[in-house]
Design a protein around this motif. Structure first.
Motif, PDB file in Angstrom:
ATOM      1  N   VAL A 155      51.648  18.025  34.017  1.00 28.62           N
ATOM      2  CA  VAL A 155      51.052  18.907  35.489  1.00 28.62           C
ATOM      3  C   VAL A 155      50.766  20.261  35.122  1.00 28.62           C
ATOM      4  O   VAL A 155      51.638  20.721  34.815  1.00 28.62           O
ATOM      5  CB  VAL A 155      51.963  17.937  36.939  1.00 28.62           C
ATOM      6  N   ASN A 156      49.891  20.551  35.500  1.00 27.66           N
ATOM      7  CA  ASN A 156      49.111  22.438  35.971  1.00 27.66           C
ATOM      8  C   ASN A 156      50.142  22.672  36.824  1.00 27.66           C
ATOM      9  O   ASN A 156      49.431  22.385  37.873  1.00 27.66           O
ATOM     10  CB  ASN A 156      48.004  22.190  35.170  1.00 27.66           C
ATOM     11  N   THR A 157      50.658  23.396  37.105  1.00 28.92           N
ATOM     12  CA  THR A 157      51.432  23.949  38.044  1.00 28.92           C
ATOM     13  C   THR A 157      51.252  25.585  38.677  1.00 28.92           C
ATOM     14  O   THR A 157      52.457  26.094  39.596  1.00 28.92           O
ATOM     15  CB  THR A 157      53.321  24.740  38.569  1.00 28.92           C
ATOM     16  N   ASP A 158      49.829  26.052  38.256  1.00 26.99           N
ATOM     17  CA  ASP A 158      49.344  27.036  38.147  1.00 26.99           C
ATOM     18  C   ASP A 158      48.828  27.751  39.732  1.00 26.99           C
ATOM     19  O   ASP A 158      48.997  28.662  39.908  1.00 26.99           O
ATOM     20  CB  ASP A 158      47.847  27.079  37.893  1.00 26.99           C
ATOM     21  N   TYR A 159      48.937  26.286  40.997  1.00 23.65           N
ATOM     22  CA  TYR A 159      48.451  26.395  42.410  1.00 23.65           C
ATOM     23  C   TYR A 159      49.400  26.062  43.155  1.00 23.65           C
ATOM     24  O   TYR A 159      49.331  25.457  43.919  1.00 23.65           O
ATOM     25  CB  TYR A 159      47.112  25.566  41.909  1.00 23.65           C
ATOM     26  N   LEU A 160      50.732  26.666  42.809  1.00 24.16           N
ATOM     27  CA  LEU A 160      52.199  25.744  43.495  1.00 24.16           C
ATOM     28  C   LEU A 160      51.627  26.272  44.731  1.00 24.16           C
ATOM     29  O   LEU A 160      52.022  25.484  46.193  1.00 24.16           O
ATOM     30  CB  LEU A 160      53.155  25.743  43.510  1.00 24.16           C
ATOM     31  N   GLU A 161      50.858  27.950  44.901  1.00 26.95           N
ATOM     32  CA  GLU A 161      51.226  28.830  46.456  1.00 26.95           C
ATOM     33  C   GLU A 161      50.057  28.261  47.231  1.00 26.95           C
ATOM     34  O   GLU A 161      50.315  28.534  48.614  1.00 26.95           O
ATOM     35  CB  GLU A 161      51.259  29.683  45.598  1.00 26.95           C
ATOM     36  N   PHE A 162      49.331  27.275  46.061  1.00 29.77           N
ATOM     37  CA  PHE A 162      48.187  26.728  47.485  1.00 29.77           C
ATOM     38  C   PHE A 162      48.736  25.791  48.346  1.00 29.77           C
ATOM     39  O   PHE A 162      47.611  24.559  49.245  1.00 29.77           O
ATOM     40  CB  PHE A 162      46.955  26.259  46.559  1.00 29.77           C
ATOM     41  N   ARG A 163      49.776  25.167  48.691  1.00 25.72           N
ATOM     42  CA  ARG A 163      50.609  23.603  49.178  1.00 25.72           C
ATOM     43  C   ARG A 163      50.432  24.872  50.558  1.00 25.72           C
ATOM     44  O   ARG A 163      50.541  23.126  51.880  1.00 25.72           O
ATOM     45  CB  ARG A 163      52.058  24.123  48.508  1.00 25.72           C
ATOM     46  N   SER A 164      51.279  26.222  50.916  1.00 29.73           N
ATOM     47  CA  SER A 164      50.992  26.457  52.355  1.00 29.73           C
ATOM     48  C   SER A 164      49.481  26.461  52.687  1.00 29.73           C
ATOM     49  O   SER A 164      49.890  25.610  53.960  1.00 29.73           O
ATOM     50  CB  SER A 164      52.281  27.304  51.909  1.00 29.73           C
ATOM     51  N   VAL A 165      48.756  26.202  52.317  1.00 27.09           N
ATOM     52  CA  VAL A 165      47.620  26.593  52.107  1.00 27.09           C
ATOM     53  C   VAL A 165      46.663  24.970  53.019  1.00 27.09           C
ATOM     54  O   VAL A 165      46.243  24.568  54.459  1.00 27.09           O
ATOM     55  CB  VAL A 165      46.315  27.160  51.262  1.00 27.09           C
ATOM     56  N   ASN A 166      47.069  24.247  52.138  1.00 27.92           N
ATOM     57  CA  ASN A 166      46.935  23.239  52.598  1.00 27.92           C
ATOM     58  C   ASN A 166      47.917  22.360  53.602  1.00 27.92           C
ATOM     59  O   ASN A 166      46.795  21.878  54.737  1.00 27.92           O
ATOM     60  CB  ASN A 166      47.740  22.165  51.135  1.00 27.92           C
ATOM     61  N   ARG A 167      48.652  22.210  54.110  1.00 29.45           N
ATOM     62  CA  ARG A 167      49.521  22.372  55.164  1.00 29.45           C
ATOM     63  C   ARG A 167      49.032  23.009  56.529  1.00 29.45           C
ATOM     64  O   ARG A 167      48.914  22.091  57.291  1.00 29.45           O
ATOM     65  CB  ARG A 167      51.248  22.694  54.862  1.00 29.45           C
ATOM     66  N   LYS A 168      48.821  23.939  56.425  1.00 30.44           N
ATOM     67  CA  LYS A 168      48.093  24.899  57.375  1.00 30.44           C
ATOM     68  C   LYS A 168      47.067  24.665  57.907  1.00 30.44           C
ATOM     69  O   LYS A 168      46.341  24.217  58.957  1.00 30.44           O
ATOM     70  CB  LYS A 168      47.892  26.892  57.052  1.00 30.44           C
ATOM     71  N   VAL A 169      46.224  24.660  56.969  1.00 31.72           N
ATOM     72  CA  VAL A 169      44.690  23.630  57.324  1.00 31.72           C
ATOM     73  C   VAL A 169      44.668  22.021  57.973  1.00 31.72           C
ATOM     74  O   VAL A 169      44.224  21.962  58.984  1.00 31.72           O
ATOM     75  CB  VAL A 169      44.163  23.212  55.865  1.00 31.72           C
ATOM     76  N   LEU A 170      45.816  21.195  57.240  1.00 33.28           N
ATOM     77  CA  LEU A 170      46.607  19.864  58.041  1.00 33.28           C
ATOM     78  C   LEU A 170      46.292  20.329  59.775  1.00 33.28           C
ATOM     79  O   LEU A 170      46.049  19.756  60.657  1.00 33.28           O
ATOM     80  CB  LEU A 170      47.180  19.326  57.214  1.00 33.28           C
TER      81      LEU A 170
END
Length: 790
Positions: A574-589
């Motif tokens: 698993v590549n963890t380079d984009y973990l900070e985008f998790r909050s973006v996904n949550r806010k878009v949802l």
């Protein structure tokens, strides 16, 4: 009884005086009771116009107290007693303000709220410091007086703002919670600075600097008081709570001892060092405990006292103190002073919020609304204006000016809140932006988001399977999500137009050009009938969801597809380079104006899809609820793709079982909400079955299960059979088949089923598409709803 006492008792004049005193007391009590009753009646009459309760309290208090009959018959003793009630109420009021402030704020400062509070405070203070010397509010003008007045004007009445926002039903919204927190911080800062100023300057002595010995005595006593309030009171309250368990009446002796201890601690500094009582209880309230039965009891009683007695009595007292016969209303300079003070407060707060809003990425309308509401002054500020008049620091006219300005700062609050709700309704469209209700003749619009080149091949295959039947074209907006870092920001150059910016960073330009060429070549060769346009979202991560949602609303998109924040590399790791985008996904949802899908790529990008040969097995798991219906609607497009073999697996509750969960579900099935949801599920599934399963385009199987444990084991048994799973995120009503799964979700944004399928221990070859249906929020009323607008 001696002879003199007998003569006095028989004296008719003494009897007459006694009768007159009793009559005055009765009249004063009647006035007070009428005040409370009229406040309640007027509040009920003004409620349809969204007017807060303080408006009715102010109108009744000012009207009654300025009636000549009542003013002439309201005795000096009664007015003094009313003053004592107002002063005691203000002491309790300041104690409650202190209790509202969590001491943890000093160690974990909320950055957004602190920035907005500080900019508004500082700008209002500087403007007030510049304007007040020209108004000559004091009998003896001095820079110290101007500083104190400026400190009062730059503060915010957090209890009043909280009360008004809750009365106007936006306290649970994101802007409501933000304003309440910001107002509390603003109160904290202004009162702490005010406290420091009171320690150094003596307002009773023309704001002269206190002797060093007196300053050190005040500081020392305050330190001792703070230690007692923070250490001794919590010990006492914990002991009282242990001796009085919930469900039993609290012992009177324990209650008396506790209240006496709190009063002693709060009165420690005023008794020894002549410190101000209101500021003393404020500082003590900050460090006192908020948990426990006793704390809740005291807080509840104080709030009950405020609502029932203090607020109406306070406004009545203010009305008696503000004698409009002494107001020099004929002098136009007086009204200029009112206007200047009011404009100074508004400009300072609004401009301060606009400046901080630019730094934080807020919409300018939200910043203006925040500034207007944070300008609010309340009981403390009115009390200080009356107190300054009583101590001959300012004239009666100047006192009335300050009171009028305070009322002007909250009288417009309902209009501001109405505007907030109006804009929230506009951003919560009434049209159903979901695939389930998409007209077959309408163009299918997708916003397909990418983190980088590693998402390109999965995005191409997603476009391929989403084409659906021949007919209207599909419009795909391929959007690059790039975080605006300091390095990239330094490479931005001014483009054409007022706000246009051009990226000159070589790495970003090369990456985007490579993605564009790959997509254009694939679409030209493999995706006939698909139009592709390139977009770019270049913002800080904290506000990236704003831009994505704004794009979806502007482009009338039916669905936003987001890449999962974890990417799987070709070696399976698993590549963890984009973990900070998790909050973006949550806010878009949370904020999206259309449906949202999260694509977990576990090999979708490595498949060479074609419309001529079947090369991918896909499955949709259907349980219940609106999100599952939305997933089914998207699966209807996949079902028509010749290169995909689609199977629909429906999980049904085995109602013939004898376990407890089945019996509970049968009992719940009588509820209206459950029956309505079940009806929609059956109708939509039957339509899908007739269109796709009965015609042979889609395979179908049913799984009868008893509980969520069997759901989990059944999903695990599907490992290795399918290359793509399509599931709904959640949105199920009383579903026994997923009950309890939320308790151990690793990624709640994927929902219980999506979380199982995307786990690293499930499969390294099965990709997952989790879909959430657009939340229809067009009926937003602002009635305690947790709506979002910021």
């Amino acid at each position: 009884m001696d002879a003199n006492e007998e003569d006095t008792a028989k004296d008719p004049r003494c009897t007459q005086v006694t009768v007159m005193k009793v009559a005055n007391i009765a009249v004063n009590m009647l006035i007070f009771m009428v005040t409370i009753a009229l406040c309640n009646v007027l509040h009920m009459l003004l409620r349809p116009y969204s007017q807060p309760r303080i408006i009715s309290e102010a109108i009744v208090g000012f009207f009654l107290s300025n009636l000549p009959f009542l003013r002439n018959n309201f005795s000096a003793d009664a007015n003094m007693a009313l003053g004592y009630i107002a002063e005691f109420g203000m002491i309790c009021h300041m104690f409650v303000i202190g209790l509202q402030i969590d001491p943890a704020i000093f160690t974990r400062l909320p950055v957004r709220e602190v920035k907005v509070a500080c900019t508004g405070l500082l700008l209002t203070f500087l403007l007030s410091l510049f304007v007040t010397p020209f108004l000559h509010l004091s009998y003896d003008p001095s820079i110290e007086f101007d500083v104190f007045i400026s400190l009062i004007l730059c503060g915010t009445a957090s209890p009043l703002l909280t009360r008004i926002l809750n009365d106007l039903k936006i306290g649970k919204s994101d802007i409501g919670r933000f304003l309440i927190s910001t107002a509390v911080i603003s109160d904290l800062i202004s009162l702490l600075v005010f406290t420091v100023g009171y320690i150094i300057f003596d307002p009773k002595d023309g704001f002269a600097v206190r002797p060093v010995g007196e300053i050190l005595l005040m500081l020392g006593v305050l330190v001792v008081q703070t230690v007692l309030a923070a250490k001794f009171i919590p010990l006492l309250m914990r002991w009282v709570d242990s001796q009085n368990p919930p469900g039993k009446l609290m012992k009177g002796s324990h209650l008396i001892v506790s209240l006496a201890s709190i009063v002693l601690v709060c009165g420690f500094s005023p008794l020894i060092a002549r410190f101000n009582m209101m500021l003393s209880v404020f500082l003590a309230g900050i460090v006192m405990p908020r948990e426990g039965r006793l704390s809740r009891l005291i807080t509840g009683k104080v709030k009950y006292f405020f609502g029932l007695l203090f607020f109406p009595a306070f406004m009545l007292w203010v009305g008696f103190e503000v004698d409009f016969s002494e107001f020099e209303g004929g002098d136009w300079l007086v009204w200029v002073s009112v206007l200047l003070l009011f404009v100074t407060i508004l400009v300072g707060k609004v401009v301060g919020c606009l400046i901080s809003g630019v730094m934080l990425g807020f919409n300018w309308r939200d910043s203006v609304a925040s500034g207007l509401l944070l300008s609010m002054k309340g009981h403390f500020h009115i009390f200080m204006a009356i107190l300054a008049k009583q101590r001959d620091i300012i004239s009666p006219t100047d006192s009335i000016i300050m009171v009028i300005v305070c009322f002007m700062t909250f009288i417009y609050a309902p209009m501001v809140v109405k505007n907030i709700i109006h804009r929230a309704r506009k951003r919560s469209p009434t049209q159903r932006m979901a695939l389930q209700w998409l007209n077959p003749s309408s163009e299918f619009r997708i916003i397909l988001c990418l983190h980088g080149p590693e998402n390109v091949h999965s995005a191409l295959n997603f476009m391929q399977i989403s084409q659906g039947p021949t007919g209207p074209k599909m419009m795909v907006y391929v959007n690059d999500m790039i975080e605006l870092t300091d390095r990239i920001a330094s490479t931005l150059a001014r483009g054409e137009g007022v706000d246009a910016m051009t990226i000159t960073d070589d790495g970003v330009l090369e990456m985007r050009e490579s993605i564009t060429n790959t997509i254009n070549g694939y679409v030209r060769d493999q995706c006939e009938g698909v139009d592709v346009k390139r977009l770019l979202t270049l913002t800080p991560l904290a506000t990236m969801h704003h831009d994505i949602c704004a794009l979806a609303e502007e482009l009338l998109a039916s669905i936003i597809i987001l890449p999962f924040h974890k990417n799987q590399r070709p070696d399976g790791k698993v590549n963890t380079d984009y973990l900070e985008f998790r909050s973006v996904n949550r806010k878009v949802l949370r904020h999206a104006p259309c449906s949202v899908g999260i694509l977990v790529d576990r090999g979708l990008g490595s498949i060479q899809l074609s419309r001529t040969t079947k090369c991918m097995n896909a499955a949709i798991i259907f349980i219940a609820g609106k999100d599952d219906r939305e997933a089914l609607a998207y699966a209807g497009r996949v079902a028509r793709h010749p290169g995909v073999k689609l199977t629909i697996i429906r999980f049904l509750l085995d109602t013939n079982g004898t376990n407890v969960s089945s019996r509970v579900t049968r009992a719940r099935a009588n509820t209206t909400e459950y029956e309505e949801e079940l009806k929609q599920d059956d109708e939509y599934f039957a339509e899908f079955y007739d269109r796709h399963v009965a015609t042979g385009h889609v395979a179908y199987m049913e799984k009868y299960l008893l509980h969520s444990g069997e759901t989990y084991s059944t999903i695990k048994s599907l490992e290795g059979e399918y290359s793509l799973f399509i599931v709904g995120r959640g949105g199920r009503v009383n579903s026994t088949l997923t009950a309890g799964m939320n308790d151990w979700e690793a990624c709640p944004e994927l929902g219980p089923i999506g979380d199982i399928l995307s786990a690293t221990d499930f499969s390294v070859t099965a990709s997952v598409l989790i879909i959430q249906q657009h939340k229809l929020r067009g009926k937003l009323q602002g009635l305690h709803e947790e709506f979002s607008i910021m």
